[in-house]
Design a protein around this motif. Structure first.
Motif, PDB file in Angstrom:
ATOM      1  N   TRP A  63     -27.081  29.574 -72.965  1.00  0.00           N
ATOM      2  CA  TRP A  63     -28.089  29.274 -71.947  1.00  0.00           C
ATOM      3  C   TRP A  63     -29.012  30.467 -71.734  1.00  0.00           C
ATOM      4  CZ3 TRP A  63     -28.839  24.801 -68.978  1.00  0.00           C
ATOM      5  CH2 TRP A  63     -27.880  23.800 -69.126  1.00  0.00           C
ATOM      6  N   VAL A  64     -30.256  30.151 -71.398  1.00  0.00           N
ATOM      7  CA  VAL A  64     -31.226  31.152 -70.925  1.00  0.00           C
ATOM      8  C   VAL A  64     -31.703  30.669 -69.559  1.00  0.00           C
ATOM      9  CG1 VAL A  64     -33.479  32.213 -71.289  1.00  0.00           C
ATOM     10  CG2 VAL A  64     -31.973  31.823 -73.236  1.00  0.00           C
ATOM     11  N   PHE A  65     -31.688  31.570 -68.561  1.00  0.00           N
ATOM     12  CA  PHE A  65     -32.068  31.190 -67.205  1.00  0.00           C
ATOM     13  C   PHE A  65     -33.301  31.966 -66.757  1.00  0.00           C
ATOM     14  CE2 PHE A  65     -27.465  30.443 -67.396  1.00  0.00           C
ATOM     15  CZ  PHE A  65     -27.426  29.104 -67.007  1.00  0.00           C
ATOM     16  N   VAL A  66     -34.181  31.267 -66.055  1.00  0.00           N
ATOM     17  CA  VAL A  66     -35.372  31.870 -65.469  1.00  0.00           C
ATOM     18  C   VAL A  66     -35.458  31.413 -64.016  1.00  0.00           C
ATOM     19  CG1 VAL A  66     -37.887  32.023 -65.536  1.00  0.00           C
ATOM     20  CG2 VAL A  66     -36.601  31.923 -67.675  1.00  0.00           C
ATOM     21  N   TYR A  67     -35.511  32.381 -63.106  1.00  0.00           N
ATOM     22  CA  TYR A  67     -35.582  32.049 -61.686  1.00  0.00           C
ATOM     23  C   TYR A  67     -37.009  32.251 -61.202  1.00  0.00           C
ATOM     24  CZ  TYR A  67     -34.402  32.083 -56.681  1.00  0.00           C
ATOM     25  OH  TYR A  67     -34.330  31.809 -55.348  1.00  0.00           O
ATOM     26  N   LYS A  68     -37.628  31.164 -60.763  1.00  0.00           N
ATOM     27  CA  LYS A  68     -38.996  31.225 -60.248  1.00  0.00           C
ATOM     28  C   LYS A  68     -38.914  31.374 -58.742  1.00  0.00           C
ATOM     29  CE  LYS A  68     -43.543  29.126 -60.830  1.00  0.00           C
ATOM     30  NZ  LYS A  68     -44.303  28.022 -61.472  1.00  0.00           N
ATOM     31  N   LYS A  69     -39.058  32.619 -58.273  1.00  0.00           N
ATOM     32  CA  LYS A  69     -38.905  32.924 -56.854  1.00  0.00           C
ATOM     33  C   LYS A  69     -40.224  32.738 -56.119  1.00  0.00           C
ATOM     34  CE  LYS A  69     -38.601  37.128 -55.276  1.00  0.00           C
ATOM     35  NZ  LYS A  69     -39.487  37.085 -54.085  1.00  0.00           N
ATOM     36  N   ARG A  70     -40.169  31.984 -55.033  1.00  0.00           N
ATOM     37  CA  ARG A  70     -41.328  31.797 -54.178  1.00  0.00           C
ATOM     38  C   ARG A  70     -40.998  32.309 -52.782  1.00  0.00           C
ATOM     39  NH1 ARG A  70     -41.669  26.644 -57.161  1.00  0.00           N
ATOM     40  NH2 ARG A  70     -43.474  26.749 -58.557  1.00  0.00           N
ATOM     41  N   SER A  71     -41.977  32.282 -51.904  1.00  0.00           N
ATOM     42  CA  SER A  71     -41.774  32.815 -50.552  1.00  0.00           C
ATOM     43  C   SER A  71     -40.720  32.041 -49.784  1.00  0.00           C
ATOM     44  CB  SER A  71     -43.101  32.801 -49.786  1.00  0.00           C
ATOM     45  OG  SER A  71     -43.636  31.484 -49.752  1.00  0.00           O
ATOM     46  N   SER A  72     -40.551  30.767 -50.105  1.00  0.00           N
ATOM     47  CA  SER A  72     -39.559  29.933 -49.446  1.00  0.00           C
ATOM     48  C   SER A  72     -38.433  29.588 -50.417  1.00  0.00           C
ATOM     49  CB  SER A  72     -40.203  28.640 -48.932  1.00  0.00           C
ATOM     50  OG  SER A  72     -39.213  27.712 -48.511  1.00  0.00           O
ATOM     51  N   LEU A  73     -37.196  29.697 -49.945  1.00  0.00           N
ATOM     52  CA  LEU A  73     -36.053  29.332 -50.793  1.00  0.00           C
ATOM     53  C   LEU A  73     -36.120  27.873 -51.194  1.00  0.00           C
ATOM     54  CD1 LEU A  73     -33.311  30.018 -52.086  1.00  0.00           C
ATOM     55  CD2 LEU A  73     -32.238  29.485 -49.893  1.00  0.00           C
ATOM     56  N   TYR A  79     -34.475  27.635 -63.540  1.00  0.00           N
ATOM     57  CA  TYR A  79     -34.600  26.846 -64.759  1.00  0.00           C
ATOM     58  C   TYR A  79     -33.580  27.337 -65.784  1.00  0.00           C
ATOM     59  CZ  TYR A  79     -39.098  25.278 -62.872  1.00  0.00           C
ATOM     60  OH  TYR A  79     -40.083  24.738 -62.082  1.00  0.00           O
ATOM     61  N   GLY A  80     -32.994  26.408 -66.517  1.00  0.00           N
ATOM     62  CA  GLY A  80     -32.040  26.759 -67.556  1.00  0.00           C
ATOM     63  C   GLY A  80     -32.352  26.041 -68.854  1.00  0.00           C
ATOM     64  N   PHE A  81     -32.265  26.771 -69.962  1.00  0.00           N
ATOM     65  CA  PHE A  81     -32.485  26.186 -71.289  1.00  0.00           C
ATOM     66  C   PHE A  81     -31.186  26.282 -72.081  1.00  0.00           C
ATOM     67  CE2 PHE A  81     -33.393  26.493 -75.813  1.00  0.00           C
ATOM     68  CZ  PHE A  81     -34.270  25.444 -76.013  1.00  0.00           C
ATOM     69  N   THR A  82     -30.743  25.158 -72.660  1.00  0.00           N
ATOM     70  CA  THR A  82     -29.535  25.151 -73.469  1.00  0.00           C
ATOM     71  C   THR A  82     -29.854  24.791 -74.912  1.00  0.00           C
ATOM     72  OG1 THR A  82     -27.405  24.050 -73.823  1.00  0.00           O
ATOM     73  CG2 THR A  82     -29.093  22.774 -72.698  1.00  0.00           C
ATOM     74  N   ASP A  83     -29.218  25.500 -75.847  1.00  0.00           N
ATOM     75  CA  ASP A  83     -29.475  25.264 -77.256  1.00  0.00           C
ATOM     76  C   ASP A  83     -28.884  23.940 -77.724  1.00  0.00           C
ATOM     77  OD1 ASP A  83     -26.843  26.043 -76.927  1.00  0.00           O
ATOM     78  OD2 ASP A  83     -26.746  27.155 -78.805  1.00  0.00           O
ATOM     79  N   PHE A  89     -33.872  22.592 -68.039  1.00  0.00           N
ATOM     80  CA  PHE A  89     -33.414  21.829 -66.897  1.00  0.00           C
ATOM     81  C   PHE A  89     -33.786  22.566 -65.615  1.00  0.00           C
ATOM     82  CE2 PHE A  89     -30.619  20.631 -70.337  1.00  0.00           C
ATOM     83  CZ  PHE A  89     -30.483  19.258 -70.187  1.00  0.00           C
ATOM     84  N   SER A  90     -34.040  21.800 -64.570  1.00  0.00           N
ATOM     85  CA  SER A  90     -34.244  22.363 -63.247  1.00  0.00           C
ATOM     86  C   SER A  90     -32.917  22.295 -62.502  1.00  0.00           C
ATOM     87  CB  SER A  90     -35.322  21.571 -62.502  1.00  0.00           C
ATOM     88  OG  SER A  90     -35.439  22.032 -61.172  1.00  0.00           O
ATOM     89  N   ILE A  91     -32.412  23.436 -62.071  1.00  0.00           N
ATOM     90  CA  ILE A  91     -31.098  23.508 -61.446  1.00  0.00           C
ATOM     91  C   ILE A  91     -31.270  23.693 -59.949  1.00  0.00           C
ATOM     92  CG2 ILE A  91     -28.912  24.782 -61.386  1.00  0.00           C
ATOM     93  CD1 ILE A  91     -29.495  25.641 -64.265  1.00  0.00           C
ATOM     94  N   PRO A  92     -30.705  22.797 -59.118  1.00  0.00           N
ATOM     95  CA  PRO A  92     -30.893  22.893 -57.661  1.00  0.00           C
ATOM     96  C   PRO A  92     -30.229  24.133 -57.084  1.00  0.00           C
ATOM     97  CG  PRO A  92     -29.232  21.240 -58.202  1.00  0.00           C
ATOM     98  CD  PRO A  92     -29.849  21.667 -59.510  1.00  0.00           C
ATOM     99  N   VAL A  93     -30.948  24.814 -56.217  1.00  0.00           N
ATOM    100  CA  VAL A  93     -30.441  26.021 -55.587  1.00  0.00           C
ATOM    101  C   VAL A  93     -30.414  25.863 -54.066  1.00  0.00           C
ATOM    102  CG1 VAL A  93     -30.879  28.470 -55.187  1.00  0.00           C
ATOM    103  CG2 VAL A  93     -31.215  27.508 -57.461  1.00  0.00           C
ATOM    104  N   TYR A 108     -32.758  37.019 -55.158  1.00  0.00           N
ATOM    105  CA  TYR A 108     -33.004  37.226 -56.582  1.00  0.00           C
ATOM    106  C   TYR A 108     -31.815  36.710 -57.385  1.00  0.00           C
ATOM    107  CZ  TYR A 108     -36.994  40.275 -55.596  1.00  0.00           C
ATOM    108  OH  TYR A 108     -38.209  40.771 -55.179  1.00  0.00           O
ATOM    109  N   PHE A 109     -32.111  36.168 -58.555  1.00  0.00           N
ATOM    110  CA  PHE A 109     -31.058  35.728 -59.486  1.00  0.00           C
ATOM    111  C   PHE A 109     -30.678  36.900 -60.390  1.00  0.00           C
ATOM    112  CE2 PHE A 109     -30.202  34.068 -63.825  1.00  0.00           C
ATOM    113  CZ  PHE A 109     -28.969  33.491 -63.569  1.00  0.00           C
TER     114      PHE A 109
END
Length: 254
Positions: A63-73, A79-83, A89-93, A108-109
């Motif tokens: 997996w590769v993960f990217v956390y798009k942080k905004r002012s509001s949680l 986001y996660g990418f699987t080979d 995929f969008s992963i609920p936080v 921060y992730f």
């Protein structure tokens, strides 16, 4: 809504073996979504046979993960990418963290392992571990170095190691130079405690193929790295100190 319920009921009437075979092809975020929207299908996903088979099949997923942080949680997205499925995929936080993270906190992730995702709060200076499979959240007590902001966590100097598949156990490791020595700090969720592993010199290396490597320092062409056994426990061998050097001809180790 009635149409969705009818399709769900119709799907649940299929043989359980066929339903499990379909679910075994899904990624973890999709499994989590099914559990959250369908009580009818939840028993199929949570049975021990399915969990054991799913964990065996997914253990080699990358997996590769990217956390798009905004002012509001609420608006932040992991986001996660699987080979295995070759897509994102969008992963609920927000649903899990909203109860433990105050509004306006700076989150921060950091890293992930198995079902666990590790976040750091900048304002509260604490670590939060989330298990998306079991829907659990755990605040990690401050290490022996005290509370830390997100700028103190170097990605190459830390590692999250999840326990056996389906468990809620994990270990968190990070390496620092402390009292002028490379030191390993280890948190164990089972005991909810930290420990410090110090070493004063190079240790016998043995087989390094399964080691976890944590960066302690890097200055110019020289680095200090700790090699740690993934299953280290109290009383086990000390971390291995490596001092690789890099020049124009590529890396070499003294």
């Amino acid at each position: 809504m009635d149409g969705i319920n009818c399709r769900t009921i119709g799907f649940s009437l299929l043989p359980s073996e066929l339903i499990q075979d379909i679910f075994l092809r899904l990624a973890l975020p999709e499994i989590h979504r099914v559990k959250s929207v369908s009580k009818t299908l939840t028993p199929v996903i949570t049975c021990k046979h399915f969990l054991r088979e799913y964990n065996v099949r997914s253990v080699t997923d990358s997996w590769v993960f990217v956390y798009k942080k905004r002012s509001s949680l609420r608006d932040s997205v992991l986001y996660g990418f699987t080979d295995r499925l070759n897509r994102w995929f969008s992963i609920p936080v927000y649903g899990l963290l909203s109860g433990v993270v105050p509004p306006g906190d700076d989150l921060y992730f950091l890293t992930a392992s198995g079902d666990f995702f590790l976040f750091a709060s900048n304002r509260r200076q604490e670590l939060i571990a989330v298990n998306f499979s079991l829907n659990t959240v755990k605040k990690i007590p401050s290490s022996l170095l005290g509370p830390r902001g997100t700028s103190s966590w170097r990605r190459s100097g830390l590692k999250l190691i999840s326990g056996p598949p389906g468990s809620d156990r994990f270990r968190f490791l990070f390496a620092e130079r402390y009292m002028n020595r490379p030191v390993l700090f280890e948190y164990n969720s089972e005991s909810d405690t930290w420990r410090i592993v110090q070493t004063s010199g190079n240790q016998p290396c043995g087989d390094r193929s399964e080691n976890v490597y944590l960066s302690v320092t890097h200055h110019g062409s020289e680095s200090v790295i700790l090699g740690v056994r993934p299953q280290l426990g109290l009383g086990d061998e000390l971390p291995v100190i490596l001092r690789p050097r890099f020049d124009n001809e590529g890396p070499r180790k003294d």
